[in-house]
Design a protein around this motif. Sequence first.
Motif, mmCIF file in Angstrom:
data_model
loop_
_atom_site.group_PDB
_atom_site.id
_atom_site.type_symbol
_atom_site.label_atom_id
_atom_site.label_comp_id
_atom_site.label_asym_id
_atom_site.label_seq_id
_atom_site.Cartn_x
_atom_site.Cartn_y
_atom_site.Cartn_z
ATOM 1 N N LYS A 1 0.801 -1.226 0.000
ATOM 2 C CA LYS A 1 0.000 0.000 0.000
ATOM 3 C C LYS A 1 0.835 1.276 0.000
ATOM 4 O O LYS A 1 0.359 2.330 -0.395
ATOM 5 N N ASP A 2 2.092 1.191 0.406
ATOM 6 C CA ASP A 2 2.946 2.379 0.455
ATOM 7 C C ASP A 2 3.829 2.522 -0.791
ATOM 8 O O ASP A 2 4.761 3.334 -0.806
ATOM 9 N N ALA A 3 3.550 1.772 -1.842
ATOM 10 C CA ALA A 3 4.350 1.847 -3.082
ATOM 11 C C ALA A 3 4.303 3.263 -3.660
ATOM 12 O O ALA A 3 3.258 3.906 -3.681
ATOM 13 N N LYS A 4 5.449 3.731 -4.111
ATOM 14 C CA LYS A 4 5.600 5.070 -4.709
ATOM 15 C C LYS A 4 6.441 4.946 -5.982
ATOM 16 O O LYS A 4 7.258 4.027 -6.106
ATOM 17 N N PRO A 5 6.292 5.865 -6.915
ATOM 18 C CA PRO A 5 7.065 5.792 -8.160
ATOM 19 C C PRO A 5 8.584 5.716 -7.945
ATOM 20 O O PRO A 5 9.271 5.042 -8.699
ATOM 21 N N ASN A 6 9.098 6.358 -6.903
ATOM 22 C CA ASN A 6 10.548 6.349 -6.695
ATOM 23 C C ASN A 6 11.065 5.035 -6.097
ATOM 24 O O ASN A 6 12.259 4.880 -5.910
ATOM 25 N N TRP A 7 10.184 4.104 -5.811
ATOM 26 C CA TRP A 7 10.583 2.769 -5.349
ATOM 27 C C TRP A 7 11.413 2.057 -6.408
ATOM 28 O O TRP A 7 12.278 1.269 -6.098
ATOM 29 N N PHE A 8 11.063 2.284 -7.639
ATOM 30 C CA PHE A 8 11.529 1.453 -8.741
ATOM 31 C C PHE A 8 12.830 1.991 -9.316
ATOM 32 O O PHE A 8 12.831 2.867 -10.164
ATOM 33 N N GLN A 9 13.916 1.460 -8.805
ATOM 34 C CA GLN A 9 15.255 1.853 -9.208
ATOM 35 C C GLN A 9 16.049 0.580 -9.484
ATOM 36 O O GLN A 9 16.167 -0.272 -8.613
ATOM 37 N N CYS A 10 16.616 0.463 -10.665
ATOM 38 C CA CYS A 10 17.419 -0.707 -10.982
ATOM 39 C C CYS A 10 18.327 -0.386 -12.153
ATOM 40 O O CYS A 10 17.865 0.111 -13.180
ATOM 41 N N ASP A 11 19.613 -0.670 -11.999
ATOM 42 C CA ASP A 11 20.571 -0.460 -13.079
ATOM 43 C C ASP A 11 20.650 -1.662 -14.018
ATOM 44 O O ASP A 11 21.511 -1.715 -14.885
#
Length: 102
Positions: free
Chosen positions: A28-38
């Motif tokens: 429920k606390d997912a935010k767009p800036n969660w998604f980081q991957c090189d």
Amino acid sequence: SVCDIHLAPTDPEIAERLVKIFVNMGHKDAKPNWFQCDGCHGDREKHWSSNCKILACCVDEKHLQNCSQCDEFMCGIINEFANDGYKHHREGVERLKSMIKE
């Protein structure tokens, strides 16, 4: 290059779509800036899942670009991933299948 989590930092539409998916999965606390991957060949400190069994096998042990290059593709690790109930995992495996050279 087509992984949504890898693309999310530079594509707000993908990031928002991922937020919806993760909220529906119970985060429920997912935010767009969660998604980081090189990416699988990038910095492990910036990898979505640095303890990934697929990453360890394909990249670390076999030094391949992706699983479609492996003589053992579709192995148990990939079958488990493709059938774990997540549509995006199944779609990822289908993309890998499409990369196999006949």
